[in-house]
Design an enzyme around this catalytic site. Sequence first.
Site, PDB file in Angstrom:
ATOM      1  N   ALA A  62      26.036  -8.618 -65.700  1.00 33.38           N
ATOM      2  CA  ALA A  62      27.085  -9.177 -66.554  1.00 33.38           C
ATOM      3  C   ALA A  62      26.651 -10.549 -67.045  1.00 33.38           C
ATOM      4  O   ALA A  62      25.990 -11.292 -66.326  1.00 33.38           O
ATOM      5  CB  ALA A  62      28.386  -9.283 -65.762  1.00 33.38           C
ATOM      6  N   GLY A 106      24.953  -6.101 -62.424  1.00 32.84           N
ATOM      7  CA  GLY A 106      25.378  -4.930 -63.197  1.00 32.84           C
ATOM      8  C   GLY A 106      24.204  -4.085 -63.666  1.00 32.84           C
ATOM      9  O   GLY A 106      24.361  -2.888 -63.906  1.00 32.84           O
ATOM     10  N   GLU A 109      23.591  -1.849 -60.898  1.00 34.99           N
ATOM     11  CA  GLU A 109      24.711  -0.888 -60.854  1.00 34.99           C
ATOM     12  C   GLU A 109      24.520   0.211 -61.901  1.00 34.99           C
ATOM     13  O   GLU A 109      24.845   1.375 -61.664  1.00 34.99           O
ATOM     14  CB  GLU A 109      26.037  -1.628 -61.054  1.00 34.99           C
ATOM     15  N   GLU A 129      25.069 -11.249 -56.887  1.00 37.72           N
ATOM     16  CA  GLU A 129      26.485 -11.630 -57.001  1.00 37.72           C
ATOM     17  C   GLU A 129      26.933 -12.610 -55.930  1.00 37.72           C
ATOM     18  O   GLU A 129      27.701 -13.540 -56.197  1.00 37.72           O
ATOM     19  CB  GLU A 129      27.377 -10.374 -56.967  1.00 37.72           C
TER      20      GLU A 129
HETATM   21  N1  DAK Z   1      23.940 -13.824 -68.081  1.00 34.08           N
HETATM   22  C1  DAK Z   1      23.686 -14.574 -69.166  1.00 34.08           C
HETATM   23  N2  DAK Z   1      22.451 -14.971 -69.554  1.00 34.08           N
HETATM   24  C2  DAK Z   1      21.417 -14.570 -68.804  1.00 34.08           C
HETATM   25  C3  DAK Z   1      21.593 -13.786 -67.638  1.00 34.08           C
HETATM   26  C4  DAK Z   1      22.936 -13.386 -67.282  1.00 34.08           C
HETATM   27  N3  DAK Z   1      23.215 -12.589 -66.257  1.00 34.08           N
HETATM   28  N4  DAK Z   1      20.385 -13.578 -67.093  1.00 34.08           N
HETATM   29  C5  DAK Z   1      19.482 -14.197 -67.893  1.00 34.08           C
HETATM   30  N5  DAK Z   1      20.102 -14.789 -68.916  1.00 34.08           N
HETATM   31  C6  DAK Z   1      19.510 -15.570 -70.000  1.00 34.08           C
HETATM   32  C7  DAK Z   1      19.077 -16.946 -69.506  1.00 34.08           C
HETATM   33  O1  DAK Z   1      20.175 -17.815 -69.518  1.00 34.08           O
HETATM   34  C8  DAK Z   1      18.020 -17.300 -70.529  1.00 34.08           C
HETATM   35  O2  DAK Z   1      18.633 -17.732 -71.729  1.00 34.08           O
HETATM   36  P1  DAK Z   1      18.171 -19.106 -72.444  1.00 34.08           P
HETATM   37  O3  DAK Z   1      18.314 -20.143 -71.400  1.00 34.08           O
HETATM   38  O4  DAK Z   1      16.736 -18.822 -72.820  1.00 34.08           O
HETATM   39  O5  DAK Z   1      19.094 -19.204 -73.603  1.00 34.08           O
HETATM   40  C9  DAK Z   1      17.365 -15.956 -70.821  1.00 34.08           C
HETATM   41  O6  DAK Z   1      18.292 -14.969 -70.417  1.00 34.08           O
HETATM   42  C10 DAK Z   1      16.075 -15.757 -70.040  1.00 34.08           C
HETATM   43  O7  DAK Z   1      16.375 -15.968 -68.668  1.00 34.08           O
HETATM   44  P2  DAK Z   1      15.525 -16.952 -67.733  1.00 34.08           P
HETATM   45  O8  DAK Z   1      14.966 -18.072 -68.527  1.00 34.08           O
HETATM   46  O9  DAK Z   1      16.391 -17.293 -66.586  1.00 34.08           O
HETATM   47  O10 DAK Z   1      14.334 -15.981 -67.310  1.00 34.08           O
HETATM   48  P3  DAK Z   1      13.489 -16.015 -65.980  1.00 34.08           P
HETATM   49  O11 DAK Z   1      12.407 -15.023 -66.195  1.00 34.08           O
HETATM   50  O12 DAK Z   1      13.105 -17.420 -65.618  1.00 34.08           O
HETATM   51  O13 DAK Z   1      14.459 -15.499 -64.831  1.00 34.08           O
HETATM   52  C11 DAK Z   1      16.106 -13.983 -63.860  1.00 34.08           C
HETATM   53  C12 DAK Z   1      14.877 -14.168 -64.819  1.00 34.08           C
HETATM   54  C13 DAK Z   1      16.596 -12.544 -64.055  1.00 34.08           C
HETATM   55  C14 DAK Z   1      15.610 -14.145 -62.418  1.00 34.08           C
HETATM   56  C15 DAK Z   1      17.182 -15.037 -64.174  1.00 34.08           C
HETATM   57  O14 DAK Z   1      17.454 -14.977 -65.595  1.00 34.08           O
HETATM   58  C16 DAK Z   1      18.467 -14.799 -63.448  1.00 34.08           C
HETATM   59  O15 DAK Z   1      18.570 -15.067 -62.249  1.00 34.08           O
HETATM   60  N6  DAK Z   1      19.520 -14.326 -64.173  1.00 34.08           N
HETATM   61  C17 DAK Z   1      20.844 -14.160 -63.612  1.00 34.08           C
HETATM   62  C18 DAK Z   1      20.933 -12.810 -62.928  1.00 34.08           C
HETATM   63  C19 DAK Z   1      22.281 -12.621 -62.279  1.00 34.08           C
HETATM   64  O16 DAK Z   1      22.779 -13.429 -61.486  1.00 34.08           O
HETATM   65  N7  DAK Z   1      22.942 -11.453 -62.574  1.00 34.08           N
HETATM   66  C20 DAK Z   1      24.154 -11.030 -61.962  1.00 34.08           C
HETATM   67  C21 DAK Z   1      25.301 -11.342 -62.857  1.00 34.08           C
HETATM   68  S1  DAK Z   1      26.843 -10.911 -62.029  1.00 34.08           S
HETATM   69  C22 DAK Z   1      33.019  -6.482 -62.619  1.00 34.08           C
HETATM   70  C23 DAK Z   1      32.045  -5.702 -63.214  1.00 34.08           C
HETATM   71  C24 DAK Z   1      30.701  -6.109 -63.194  1.00 34.08           C
HETATM   72  C25 DAK Z   1      30.341  -7.268 -62.565  1.00 34.08           C
HETATM   73  C26 DAK Z   1      31.317  -8.053 -61.969  1.00 34.08           C
HETATM   74  C27 DAK Z   1      32.655  -7.668 -61.978  1.00 34.08           C
HETATM   75  N8  DAK Z   1      34.419  -6.121 -62.663  1.00 34.08           N
HETATM   76  C28 DAK Z   1      34.753  -4.760 -63.255  1.00 34.08           C
HETATM   77  C29 DAK Z   1      35.399  -6.857 -62.032  1.00 34.08           C
HETATM   78  C30 DAK Z   1      28.940  -7.664 -62.582  1.00 34.08           C
HETATM   79  C31 DAK Z   1      28.532  -8.879 -62.191  1.00 34.08           C
HETATM   80  C32 DAK Z   1      27.154  -9.298 -62.434  1.00 34.08           C
HETATM   81  O17 DAK Z   1      26.305  -8.555 -62.917  1.00 34.08           O
END
Ligand code: DAK
Length: 255
Positions: A62, A106, A109, A129
Amino acid sequence: MPVDFIKEDKTAVITLNRPEALNAFDPELSGAFSEALVNFMNDDSLWVGIITGAGNAFSAGADIAALLPAIKKNSDEQFKKAPNIMRGLSIWKPLIAAVNGAALGGGLELVLACDLRIATENAMFGFPEVTLGLVPGWGGTQRITRAVPSAIAAELLFLGRPISAARALQTGLVNRVVPRSDLMTAAKSMAAGLCRCAPLAVRVAKQAMVQGLDMPLEKGLDLEKSLNDYLVTTEDFNEGCAAHLEKRKPTFKER
Ligand code: DAK
Protein backbone atom coordinates in the site's frame (compact mmCIF):
# COMPACT_ATOMS: atom_id res chain seq x y z
CA MET A 1 -2.15 3.71 -17.31
CA PRO A 2 -1.45 2.39 -13.80
CA VAL A 3 -2.23 -1.17 -14.98
CA ASP A 4 -1.42 -2.79 -18.34
CA PHE A 5 -3.81 -5.50 -19.47
CA ILE A 6 -2.60 -7.58 -22.38
CA LYS A 7 -4.38 -10.61 -23.82
CA GLU A 8 -2.12 -13.26 -25.32
CA ASP A 9 -4.30 -16.06 -26.64
CA LYS A 10 -6.03 -17.49 -23.54
CA THR A 11 -3.73 -15.74 -21.07
CA ALA A 12 -4.08 -12.23 -19.61
CA VAL A 13 -0.88 -10.51 -18.52
CA ILE A 14 -1.76 -7.92 -15.89
CA THR A 15 1.14 -5.57 -15.10
CA LEU A 16 1.15 -3.16 -12.17
CA ASN A 17 2.59 -0.08 -13.85
CA ARG A 18 3.69 2.50 -11.31
CA PRO A 19 7.42 1.75 -11.28
CA GLU A 20 8.41 5.19 -9.98
CA ALA A 21 6.84 4.19 -6.63
CA LEU A 22 7.77 0.50 -6.87
CA ASN A 23 4.16 -0.28 -7.88
CA ALA A 24 2.82 0.79 -4.47
CA PHE A 25 -0.98 0.79 -4.45
CA ASP A 26 -2.39 4.32 -4.43
CA PRO A 27 -6.13 4.87 -5.11
CA GLU A 28 -5.56 5.02 -8.91
CA LEU A 29 -3.56 1.80 -9.06
CA SER A 30 -6.00 0.07 -6.69
CA GLY A 31 -8.99 1.08 -8.86
CA ALA A 32 -7.31 0.08 -12.13
CA PHE A 33 -6.14 -3.24 -10.69
CA SER A 34 -9.64 -4.05 -9.45
CA GLU A 35 -11.05 -3.24 -12.90
CA ALA A 36 -8.43 -5.42 -14.63
CA LEU A 37 -9.26 -8.35 -12.35
CA VAL A 38 -12.99 -8.05 -13.03
CA ASN A 39 -12.33 -7.87 -16.80
CA PHE A 40 -10.18 -10.98 -16.57
CA MET A 41 -12.79 -12.81 -14.49
CA ASN A 42 -15.67 -11.97 -16.87
CA ASP A 43 -13.87 -12.60 -20.18
CA ASP A 44 -14.68 -16.18 -21.26
CA SER A 45 -11.81 -16.20 -23.76
CA LEU A 46 -9.27 -15.83 -20.92
CA TRP A 47 -8.35 -18.96 -18.95
CA VAL A 48 -5.22 -17.94 -17.03
CA GLY A 49 -3.90 -14.71 -15.51
CA ILE A 50 -0.30 -13.69 -14.95
CA ILE A 51 0.29 -10.81 -12.55
CA THR A 52 3.62 -8.98 -12.59
CA GLY A 53 5.13 -5.55 -11.96
CA ALA A 54 6.77 -2.98 -14.23
CA GLY A 55 10.37 -2.05 -13.43
CA ASN A 56 12.44 -3.70 -10.75
CA ALA A 57 9.82 -4.29 -8.05
CA PHE A 58 6.72 -6.47 -7.97
CA SER A 59 4.96 -4.20 -5.47
CA ALA A 60 6.00 -2.35 -2.31
CA GLY A 61 2.43 -2.72 -0.97
CA ALA A 62 0.00 0.00 0.00
CA ASP A 63 1.17 3.54 -0.74
CA ILE A 64 2.34 4.79 2.62
CA ALA A 65 1.65 8.44 1.73
CA ALA A 66 -1.59 8.13 -0.25
CA LEU A 67 -3.45 5.03 0.91
CA LEU A 68 -2.50 4.30 4.48
CA PRO A 69 -3.70 7.67 5.90
CA ALA A 70 -7.02 7.05 4.10
CA ILE A 71 -7.51 3.91 6.17
CA LYS A 72 -7.34 5.99 9.31
CA LYS A 73 -9.80 8.58 8.03
CA ASN A 74 -12.44 6.38 6.39
CA SER A 75 -11.76 2.99 7.87
CA ASP A 76 -11.33 0.80 4.78
CA GLU A 77 -13.73 2.59 2.42
CA GLN A 78 -10.88 3.21 -0.04
CA PHE A 79 -10.26 -0.51 -0.23
CA LYS A 80 -13.91 -1.54 -0.41
CA LYS A 81 -14.36 0.66 -3.49
CA ALA A 82 -11.76 -1.46 -5.27
CA PRO A 83 -12.19 -5.12 -4.29
CA ASN A 84 -9.26 -7.30 -5.29
CA ILE A 85 -8.16 -10.92 -5.04
CA MET A 86 -6.61 -10.22 -1.64
CA ARG A 87 -9.95 -9.05 -0.20
CA GLY A 88 -13.45 -8.97 -1.65
CA LEU A 89 -13.05 -10.77 -4.99
CA SER A 90 -12.82 -14.55 -5.55
CA ILE A 91 -11.62 -15.64 -8.98
CA TRP A 92 -11.55 -19.36 -9.72
CA LYS A 93 -9.45 -19.02 -12.88
CA PRO A 94 -5.82 -19.82 -12.04
CA LEU A 95 -3.45 -16.93 -11.36
CA ILE A 96 0.32 -16.92 -11.63
CA ALA A 97 2.42 -14.31 -9.80
CA ALA A 98 5.55 -13.46 -11.81
CA VAL A 99 7.50 -11.78 -9.03
CA ASN A 100 10.06 -9.53 -10.66
CA GLY A 101 11.54 -7.96 -7.49
CA ALA A 102 10.45 -6.85 -4.03
CA ALA A 103 7.03 -8.05 -2.88
CA LEU A 104 6.41 -6.25 0.39
CA GLY A 105 3.31 -5.71 2.52
CA GLY A 106 0.32 -5.66 0.17
CA GLY A 107 2.72 -6.85 -2.56
CA LEU A 108 3.34 -10.08 -0.68
CA GLU A 109 -0.39 -10.33 0.06
CA LEU A 110 -0.97 -10.18 -3.69
CA VAL A 111 1.58 -12.95 -4.23
CA LEU A 112 -0.24 -15.04 -1.62
CA ALA A 113 -3.57 -14.49 -3.37
CA CYS A 114 -2.09 -15.98 -6.56
CA ASP A 115 -2.00 -19.77 -6.91
CA LEU A 116 1.35 -20.35 -8.58
CA ARG A 117 4.41 -18.20 -8.00
CA ILE A 118 7.61 -17.73 -9.99
CA ALA A 119 10.24 -15.32 -8.69
CA THR A 120 13.43 -13.77 -10.01
CA GLU A 121 16.66 -14.44 -8.15
CA ASN A 122 16.70 -10.89 -6.71
CA ALA A 123 13.09 -10.95 -5.49
CA MET A 124 12.42 -10.52 -1.78
CA PHE A 125 9.33 -11.15 0.28
CA GLY A 126 8.33 -9.41 3.48
CA PHE A 127 5.72 -7.87 5.73
CA PRO A 128 7.16 -4.54 6.94
CA GLU A 129 3.77 -3.53 8.42
CA VAL A 130 4.87 -3.96 12.05
CA THR A 131 7.60 -1.38 11.42
CA LEU A 132 4.76 1.04 10.55
CA GLY A 133 2.59 0.12 13.54
CA LEU A 134 0.19 -1.98 11.47
CA VAL A 135 -0.42 -5.58 10.47
CA PRO A 136 -1.17 -6.75 6.92
CA GLY A 137 -4.76 -5.87 5.95
CA TRP A 138 -5.21 -7.77 2.70
CA GLY A 139 -5.25 -11.23 4.26
CA GLY A 140 -1.52 -11.55 4.91
CA THR A 141 -1.89 -12.76 8.50
CA GLN A 142 -4.28 -15.46 7.33
CA ARG A 143 -2.80 -16.62 4.02
CA ILE A 144 0.86 -16.70 5.07
CA THR A 145 0.15 -19.39 7.66
CA ARG A 146 -1.55 -21.44 4.95
CA ALA A 147 1.48 -21.03 2.68
CA VAL A 148 4.55 -21.64 4.88
CA PRO A 149 5.34 -23.26 8.25
CA SER A 150 4.26 -21.21 11.27
CA ALA A 151 7.78 -20.30 12.43
CA ILE A 152 8.53 -18.73 9.04
CA ALA A 153 5.14 -16.98 9.06
CA ALA A 154 5.86 -15.61 12.53
CA GLU A 155 9.32 -14.45 11.45
CA LEU A 156 7.85 -12.56 8.51
CA LEU A 157 4.90 -11.09 10.44
CA PHE A 158 6.58 -10.23 13.77
CA LEU A 159 10.04 -9.08 12.69
CA GLY A 160 9.15 -7.18 9.54
CA ARG A 161 12.34 -8.38 7.84
CA PRO A 162 12.16 -9.69 4.28
CA ILE A 163 13.37 -13.10 3.10
CA SER A 164 15.23 -13.82 -0.14
CA ALA A 165 13.93 -15.63 -3.20
CA ALA A 166 16.14 -18.62 -2.33
CA ARG A 167 14.56 -18.85 1.14
CA ALA A 168 11.09 -18.37 -0.34
CA LEU A 169 11.74 -21.37 -2.59
CA GLN A 170 13.14 -23.42 0.29
CA THR A 171 10.06 -22.71 2.44
CA GLY A 172 7.61 -23.43 -0.39
CA LEU A 173 6.35 -19.87 -0.73
CA VAL A 174 7.20 -19.92 -4.46
CA ASN A 175 7.24 -22.70 -7.06
CA ARG A 176 10.34 -21.63 -8.97
CA VAL A 177 13.17 -19.09 -8.97
CA VAL A 178 14.58 -18.05 -12.34
CA PRO A 179 16.97 -15.41 -13.70
CA ARG A 180 15.25 -12.07 -14.41
CA SER A 181 15.57 -12.55 -18.18
CA ASP A 182 13.62 -15.85 -18.00
CA LEU A 183 10.75 -14.69 -15.79
CA MET A 184 8.02 -14.04 -18.33
CA THR A 185 9.01 -17.02 -20.49
CA ALA A 186 8.73 -19.26 -17.42
CA ALA A 187 5.37 -17.71 -16.42
CA LYS A 188 3.96 -18.04 -19.94
CA SER A 189 5.15 -21.61 -20.21
CA MET A 190 3.34 -22.39 -16.95
CA ALA A 191 0.25 -20.61 -18.32
CA ALA A 192 0.47 -22.70 -21.51
CA GLY A 193 0.55 -25.85 -19.35
CA LEU A 194 -2.62 -24.71 -17.58
CA CYS A 195 -4.28 -23.95 -20.93
CA ARG A 196 -3.66 -27.53 -22.08
CA CYS A 197 -5.91 -28.76 -19.24
CA ALA A 198 -9.70 -28.62 -19.16
CA PRO A 199 -10.40 -25.04 -18.00
CA LEU A 200 -13.57 -25.81 -16.04
CA ALA A 201 -11.75 -28.65 -14.24
CA VAL A 202 -8.84 -26.34 -13.36
CA ARG A 203 -11.28 -23.76 -11.96
CA VAL A 204 -13.11 -26.42 -9.97
CA ALA A 205 -9.77 -27.71 -8.64
CA LYS A 206 -8.98 -24.19 -7.42
CA GLN A 207 -12.43 -23.67 -5.92
CA ALA A 208 -12.32 -27.04 -4.12
CA MET A 209 -8.81 -26.36 -2.83
CA VAL A 210 -9.45 -22.80 -1.65
CA GLN A 211 -12.93 -23.33 -0.18
CA GLY A 212 -11.94 -26.70 1.26
CA LEU A 213 -9.23 -25.06 3.36
CA ASP A 214 -11.95 -23.43 5.46
CA MET A 215 -13.98 -26.63 5.95
CA PRO A 216 -13.82 -29.76 8.06
CA LEU A 217 -12.71 -32.75 5.92
CA GLU A 218 -16.21 -34.27 5.63
CA LYS A 219 -17.62 -30.99 4.27
CA GLY A 220 -14.65 -30.68 1.92
CA LEU A 221 -15.34 -34.18 0.58
CA ASP A 222 -18.99 -33.19 -0.01
CA LEU A 223 -17.82 -30.10 -1.87
CA GLU A 224 -15.43 -32.15 -4.00
CA LYS A 225 -18.23 -34.61 -4.82
CA SER A 226 -20.73 -31.94 -5.85
CA LEU A 227 -18.13 -30.16 -8.01
CA ASN A 228 -17.17 -33.44 -9.70
CA ASP A 229 -20.88 -34.25 -10.24
CA TYR A 230 -21.00 -31.01 -12.20
CA LEU A 231 -17.77 -31.66 -14.16
CA VAL A 232 -18.94 -35.06 -15.41
CA THR A 233 -21.86 -33.28 -17.13
CA THR A 234 -19.53 -31.06 -19.18
CA GLU A 235 -18.57 -31.54 -22.84
CA ASP A 236 -14.93 -31.12 -21.89
CA PHE A 237 -15.08 -34.24 -19.68
CA ASN A 238 -16.35 -36.27 -22.67
CA GLU A 239 -13.66 -34.73 -24.87
CA GLY A 240 -10.86 -35.37 -22.34
CA CYS A 241 -11.77 -39.05 -21.96
CA ALA A 242 -12.35 -39.57 -25.71
CA ALA A 243 -9.02 -37.92 -26.59
CA HIS A 244 -7.21 -40.11 -24.09
CA LEU A 245 -8.76 -43.31 -25.50
CA GLU A 246 -8.15 -42.20 -29.08
CA LYS A 247 -4.54 -41.28 -28.24
CA ARG A 248 -4.89 -37.67 -29.46
CA LYS A 249 -4.67 -34.23 -27.88
CA PRO A 250 -7.98 -32.96 -26.47
CA THR A 251 -9.62 -29.76 -27.71
CA PHE A 252 -11.30 -28.21 -24.72
CA LYS A 253 -14.10 -25.72 -25.27
CA GLU A 254 -14.83 -24.48 -21.77
CA ARG A 255 -18.24 -26.16 -21.90
N1 DAK B 1 4.46 3.68 -0.61
C1 DAK B 1 4.77 4.80 -1.27
N2 DAK B 1 5.93 5.01 -1.94
C2 DAK B 1 6.82 4.00 -1.95
C3 DAK B 1 6.57 2.78 -1.27
C4 DAK B 1 5.31 2.62 -0.58
N3 DAK B 1 4.95 1.50 0.02
N4 DAK B 1 7.65 1.99 -1.44
C5 DAK B 1 8.53 2.69 -2.21
N5 DAK B 1 8.03 3.89 -2.51
C6 DAK B 1 8.65 4.95 -3.30
C7 DAK B 1 9.75 5.64 -2.51
O1 DAK B 1 9.19 6.63 -1.69
C8 DAK B 1 10.59 6.21 -3.63
O2 DAK B 1 9.99 7.38 -4.15
P1 DAK B 1 10.84 8.74 -4.34
O3 DAK B 1 11.42 9.01 -3.01
O4 DAK B 1 11.87 8.34 -5.38
O5 DAK B 1 9.83 9.70 -4.83
C9 DAK B 1 10.49 5.14 -4.71
O6 DAK B 1 9.33 4.38 -4.41
C10 DAK B 1 11.69 4.21 -4.72
O7 DAK B 1 11.83 3.69 -3.41
P2 DAK B 1 13.22 3.72 -2.61
O8 DAK B 1 14.03 4.90 -3.01
O9 DAK B 1 12.88 3.58 -1.18
O10 DAK B 1 13.91 2.41 -3.19
P3 DAK B 1 14.96 1.47 -2.47
O11 DAK B 1 15.40 0.52 -3.52
O12 DAK B 1 16.00 2.27 -1.75
O13 DAK B 1 14.14 0.68 -1.35
C11 DAK B 1 12.26 -0.62 -0.51
C12 DAK B 1 13.19 -0.26 -1.73
C13 DAK B 1 11.14 -1.51 -1.06
C14 DAK B 1 13.08 -1.42 0.50
C15 DAK B 1 11.73 0.67 0.14
O14 DAK B 1 11.15 1.49 -0.91
C16 DAK B 1 10.68 0.42 1.17
O15 DAK B 1 10.98 -0.01 2.29
N6 DAK B 1 9.39 0.73 0.84
C17 DAK B 1 8.30 0.64 1.79
C18 DAK B 1 7.77 -0.78 1.80
C19 DAK B 1 6.66 -0.93 2.82
O16 DAK B 1 6.77 -0.61 4.01
N7 DAK B 1 5.50 -1.52 2.37
C20 DAK B 1 4.40 -1.87 3.20
C21 DAK B 1 3.35 -0.82 3.11
S1 DAK B 1 2.01 -1.21 4.25
C22 DAK B 1 -5.45 -2.74 4.55
C23 DAK B 1 -5.10 -3.28 3.33
C24 DAK B 1 -3.75 -3.33 2.94
C25 DAK B 1 -2.77 -2.86 3.78
C26 DAK B 1 -3.13 -2.31 5.00
C27 DAK B 1 -4.46 -2.26 5.41
N8 DAK B 1 -6.84 -2.63 4.96
C28 DAK B 1 -7.87 -3.28 4.06
C29 DAK B 1 -7.21 -2.14 6.19
C30 DAK B 1 -1.39 -2.91 3.33
C31 DAK B 1 -0.40 -2.28 3.98
C32 DAK B 1 0.92 -2.18 3.38
O17 DAK B 1 1.21 -2.72 2.32
